[in-house]
Scaffold this motif. Structure first.
Motif, PDB file in Angstrom:
ATOM      1  N   ASN A 219       5.405  27.975  44.603  1.00  0.00           N
ATOM      2  CA  ASN A 219       5.353  29.389  44.220  1.00  0.00           C
ATOM      3  C   ASN A 219       4.499  30.161  45.224  1.00  0.00           C
ATOM      4  O   ASN A 219       3.270  30.076  45.205  1.00  0.00           O
ATOM      5  CB  ASN A 219       4.778  29.519  42.810  1.00  0.00           C
ATOM      6  CG  ASN A 219       4.674  30.964  42.352  1.00  0.00           C
ATOM      7  OD1 ASN A 219       5.189  31.881  43.000  1.00  0.00           O
ATOM      8  ND2 ASN A 219       3.997  31.179  41.223  1.00  0.00           N
ATOM      9  N   VAL A 222       1.896  32.652  43.681  1.00  0.00           N
ATOM     10  CA  VAL A 222       0.864  32.203  42.744  1.00  0.00           C
ATOM     11  C   VAL A 222      -0.425  32.990  42.986  1.00  0.00           C
ATOM     12  O   VAL A 222      -0.842  33.185  44.126  1.00  0.00           O
ATOM     13  CB  VAL A 222       0.627  30.686  42.880  1.00  0.00           C
ATOM     14  CG1 VAL A 222       0.083  30.313  44.259  1.00  0.00           C
ATOM     15  CG2 VAL A 222      -0.299  30.189  41.786  1.00  0.00           C
ATOM     16  N   THR A 223      -1.020  33.474  41.920  1.00  0.00           N
ATOM     17  CA  THR A 223      -2.226  34.294  42.053  1.00  0.00           C
ATOM     18  C   THR A 223      -3.475  33.477  41.809  1.00  0.00           C
ATOM     19  O   THR A 223      -3.421  32.371  41.276  1.00  0.00           O
ATOM     20  CB  THR A 223      -2.186  35.454  41.042  1.00  0.00           C
ATOM     21  OG1 THR A 223      -2.262  34.905  39.707  1.00  0.00           O
ATOM     22  CG2 THR A 223      -0.912  36.279  41.203  1.00  0.00           C
ATOM     23  N   THR A 225      -5.625  34.209  39.669  1.00  0.00           N
ATOM     24  CA  THR A 225      -5.759  34.126  38.207  1.00  0.00           C
ATOM     25  C   THR A 225      -4.936  32.968  37.655  1.00  0.00           C
ATOM     26  O   THR A 225      -5.403  32.224  36.771  1.00  0.00           O
ATOM     27  CB  THR A 225      -5.295  35.449  37.558  1.00  0.00           C
ATOM     28  OG1 THR A 225      -6.088  36.511  38.057  1.00  0.00           O
ATOM     29  CG2 THR A 225      -5.435  35.369  36.044  1.00  0.00           C
ATOM     30  N   ASP A 226      -3.717  32.812  38.166  1.00  0.00           N
ATOM     31  CA  ASP A 226      -2.872  31.693  37.746  1.00  0.00           C
ATOM     32  C   ASP A 226      -3.564  30.360  38.037  1.00  0.00           C
ATOM     33  O   ASP A 226      -3.587  29.455  37.201  1.00  0.00           O
ATOM     34  CB  ASP A 226      -1.528  31.720  38.485  1.00  0.00           C
ATOM     35  CG  ASP A 226      -0.688  32.935  38.146  1.00  0.00           C
ATOM     36  OD1 ASP A 226      -0.820  33.463  37.029  1.00  0.00           O
ATOM     37  OD2 ASP A 226       0.103  33.369  39.018  1.00  0.00           O
ATOM     38  N   GLU A 229      -6.494  29.588  35.670  1.00  0.00           N
ATOM     39  CA  GLU A 229      -6.089  29.098  34.353  1.00  0.00           C
ATOM     40  C   GLU A 229      -5.824  27.597  34.399  1.00  0.00           C
ATOM     41  O   GLU A 229      -6.194  26.861  33.488  1.00  0.00           O
ATOM     42  CB  GLU A 229      -4.854  29.855  33.874  1.00  0.00           C
ATOM     43  CG  GLU A 229      -5.115  31.290  33.469  1.00  0.00           C
ATOM     44  CD  GLU A 229      -6.138  31.390  32.343  1.00  0.00           C
ATOM     45  OE1 GLU A 229      -6.001  30.647  31.344  1.00  0.00           O
ATOM     46  OE2 GLU A 229      -7.090  32.197  32.476  1.00  0.00           O
ATOM     47  N   SER A 230      -5.173  27.151  35.465  1.00  0.00           N
ATOM     48  CA  SER A 230      -4.942  25.717  35.643  1.00  0.00           C
ATOM     49  C   SER A 230      -6.256  24.971  35.804  1.00  0.00           C
ATOM     50  O   SER A 230      -6.451  23.890  35.246  1.00  0.00           O
ATOM     51  CB  SER A 230      -4.061  25.468  36.871  1.00  0.00           C
ATOM     52  OG  SER A 230      -2.770  25.974  36.690  1.00  0.00           O
ATOM     53  N   ASN A 249      -0.576  22.029  32.823  1.00  0.00           N
ATOM     54  CA  ASN A 249      -0.366  23.257  33.596  1.00  0.00           C
ATOM     55  C   ASN A 249      -1.039  23.211  34.973  1.00  0.00           C
ATOM     56  O   ASN A 249      -1.683  24.159  35.394  1.00  0.00           O
ATOM     57  CB  ASN A 249      -0.888  24.460  32.795  1.00  0.00           C
ATOM     58  CG  ASN A 249      -0.136  24.655  31.502  1.00  0.00           C
ATOM     59  OD1 ASN A 249       1.085  24.625  31.483  1.00  0.00           O
ATOM     60  ND2 ASN A 249      -0.871  24.836  30.401  1.00  0.00           N
ATOM     61  N   ASN A 252       0.289  25.494  39.051  1.00  0.00           N
ATOM     62  CA  ASN A 252      -0.217  26.684  39.727  1.00  0.00           C
ATOM     63  C   ASN A 252      -1.390  26.354  40.644  1.00  0.00           C
ATOM     64  O   ASN A 252      -1.492  26.885  41.755  1.00  0.00           O
ATOM     65  CB  ASN A 252      -0.637  27.746  38.706  1.00  0.00           C
ATOM     66  CG  ASN A 252       0.552  28.468  38.093  1.00  0.00           C
ATOM     67  OD1 ASN A 252       1.597  28.577  38.717  1.00  0.00           O
ATOM     68  ND2 ASN A 252       0.392  28.939  36.870  1.00  0.00           N
ATOM     69  N   TYR A 256      -1.351  26.708  44.707  1.00  0.00           N
ATOM     70  CA  TYR A 256      -2.413  27.528  45.314  1.00  0.00           C
ATOM     71  C   TYR A 256      -3.121  26.749  46.416  1.00  0.00           C
ATOM     72  O   TYR A 256      -3.346  27.262  47.523  1.00  0.00           O
ATOM     73  CB  TYR A 256      -3.393  27.943  44.218  1.00  0.00           C
ATOM     74  CG  TYR A 256      -4.557  28.769  44.687  1.00  0.00           C
ATOM     75  CD1 TYR A 256      -4.416  30.133  44.941  1.00  0.00           C
ATOM     76  CD2 TYR A 256      -5.814  28.200  44.857  1.00  0.00           C
ATOM     77  CE1 TYR A 256      -5.499  30.905  45.355  1.00  0.00           C
ATOM     78  CE2 TYR A 256      -6.895  28.954  45.274  1.00  0.00           C
ATOM     79  CZ  TYR A 256      -6.736  30.303  45.518  1.00  0.00           C
ATOM     80  OH  TYR A 256      -7.806  31.055  45.929  1.00  0.00           O
TER      81      TYR A 256
END
Length: 435
Positions: A219, A222-223, A225-226, A229-230, A249, A252, A256
């Motif tokens: 991705n 992918v941010t 923030t994403d 969260e992971s 999860n 992400n 990244y």
């Protein structure tokens, strides 16, 4: 004239001549053509192994017997290992190892020899027979009683390191912050980038096994923030060692870090090796097709980053060949496909790689792991494969002795360029060997 040549060499030389459009004739090794020049070239060349793994002690708890050397991947369940003894690869390779050691052709005979000789002796035998000038090792697989990089230098002139990026991230998380505070995505990214950069001038490639961590469809959007969260999910579990694959999860965070790694690879002119295609059961084979990398390859930010697609991308070898033909930054490697596949499988995989790919973008490696025998079996210097069945190998080739000698000799040169990996993709190795 009876000249025994390794199957890998005959395979590649026949395909090279095939691709050059020469007249077809079915040859028996040693009949209709003098292979002496080819044999001499192969015997004299010293190989650069562009991708391999550490050897472990004979009593390592990470292995369940010598049969494991004939399975795909480092982590295989006991039932699968038992069935491996009926595979064509096992039967062929066991004969080759037995002949190298001078033992009877049986699993028991080889295992008794290994135990009596010790790991140092059999490692010396196997790597000496393979004739390496250099091996590059991804030391990121966690195995019990794994021998370090320095130990391997006892058996080959040069040993270089490949840095597995996902394992670096996991080790950072295992160690935690010095002050005991919790990671944020910013502090973790800073620690990760700093760690990789600190060794960037000492290594020879970065490597990603994103294929195992959710697949190769990275991705690009992918941010932070994403990714955070992971990261939070990983941090909720304090069990060690940490393997991102355990978490629901993790994708992400892996994507990244993959993009962060590409930036470092560009800055330090390092190739990025990528696991593609088959492996052990921890990966979803459907997601390891290198075509999933298209968005990365199309992104102008990474147009100068050299990607080495490992393992012939089997069973996606045709797709890998296509990518190498249309993207200047894509290179190919056929380690693991040889000798894990059957003779027909090896022929198909290498032929598919060479169908479209520029020949100077196809490279040799062993993907040897855990067992020193895998370094020997996965090299073309293994001179037994061509006669494993007790008869001369029949191989279809496009060489004609009297009319195409020049093209035949040219194919020898191309073969050697494959066996000694293209240095635009595995940099700094030859200069260090010869300095």
């Amino acid at each position: 004239m009876d000249i025994s040549l390794p199957f890998t060499v005959l395979l590649i030389i026949s395909i090279l001549c095939n691709l050059k459009g020469l007249e077809h004739s079915s040859l028996v090794e040693g009949e209709g053509m003098d292979f002496s020049e080819l044999r001499k070239a192969v015997e004299e060349v010293e190989l650069v192994d562009g991708h391999s793994h550490n050897i472990v002690a004979l009593n390592s708890t990470s292995i369940s017997g010598f049969v494991q050397a004939f399975t795909v991947g480092a982590f295989v369940d006991a039932d699968a290992i038992a069935f491996a003894q009926t595979s064509l690869s096992f039967k062929r390779s066991l004969r080759d190892v037995a002949e190298l050691y001078g033992t009877e052709v049986s699993l028991q005979g080889v295992e008794e020899y290994r135990k009596a000789s010790g790991i140092e002796s059999i490692s010396s035998t196997c790597l000496k027979a393979a004739k390496f000038s250099a091996i590059l090792i991804d030391d990121g697989i966690e195995m019990d009683k794994k021998h370090d990089m320095q130990w391997h230098k006892n058996f080959t002139p040069f040993v270089g390191r490949i840095l597995r990026t996902e394992r670096v991230a996991e080790q950072i998380l295992e160690q935690g912050l010095p002050n005991g505070s919790s990671w944020t995505i910013d502090s973790f990214t800073e620690a990760y980038v700093s760690k990789v950069k600190s060794v960037a001038k000492e290594i020879h490639a970065l490597k990603s096994i994103a294929a195992y961590y959710g697949g190769l469809e990275i991705n690009l959007n992918v941010t932070k923030t994403d990714a955070e969260e992971s990261l939070k999910e990983v941090l909720t579990n304090t069990a060690k060692p940490i393997f991102l694959l355990k978490y629901k999860n993790y994708k992400n965070l892996v994507d990244y870090l993959f993009l962060q790694s590409l930036e470092i690879a560009l800055s330090y002119d390092l190739p990025m090796q990528i696991h593609t295609g088959f492996g052990d059961r921890l990966l979803d084979l459907r997601k390891t097709n290198p075509l999933h990398l298209r968005s990365v390859l199309e992104d102008k930010r990474y147009s100068k980053c050299r990607f080495v697609l490992l393992h012939a991308s089997h069973p996606y070898s045709k797709e890998a060949s296509y990518l190498a033909s249309v993207y200047s930054q894509v290179y190919l490697d056929f380690g693991l496909a040889i000798p894990k596949l059957s003779v027909h499988g090896m022929t198909s995989a290498v032929k598919d790689l060479l169908n479209l790919a520029p020949l100077d973008k196809v490279m040799f490696s062993t993907d040897a792991y855990t067992f020193p025998e895998t370094f020997y079996l996965e090299t073309p210097i293994n001179m037994q494969n061509a006669k494993s069945n007790g008869h001369k190998l029949m191989i279809s080739t496009y060489v004609h002795k009297s009319k195409h000698l020049e093209s035949y000799l040219e194919s020898i040169q191309l073969l050697l360029e494959i066996l000694i990996p293209n240095m635009s993709a595995t940099i700094r190795v030859l200069s260090m060997i010869t300095s």
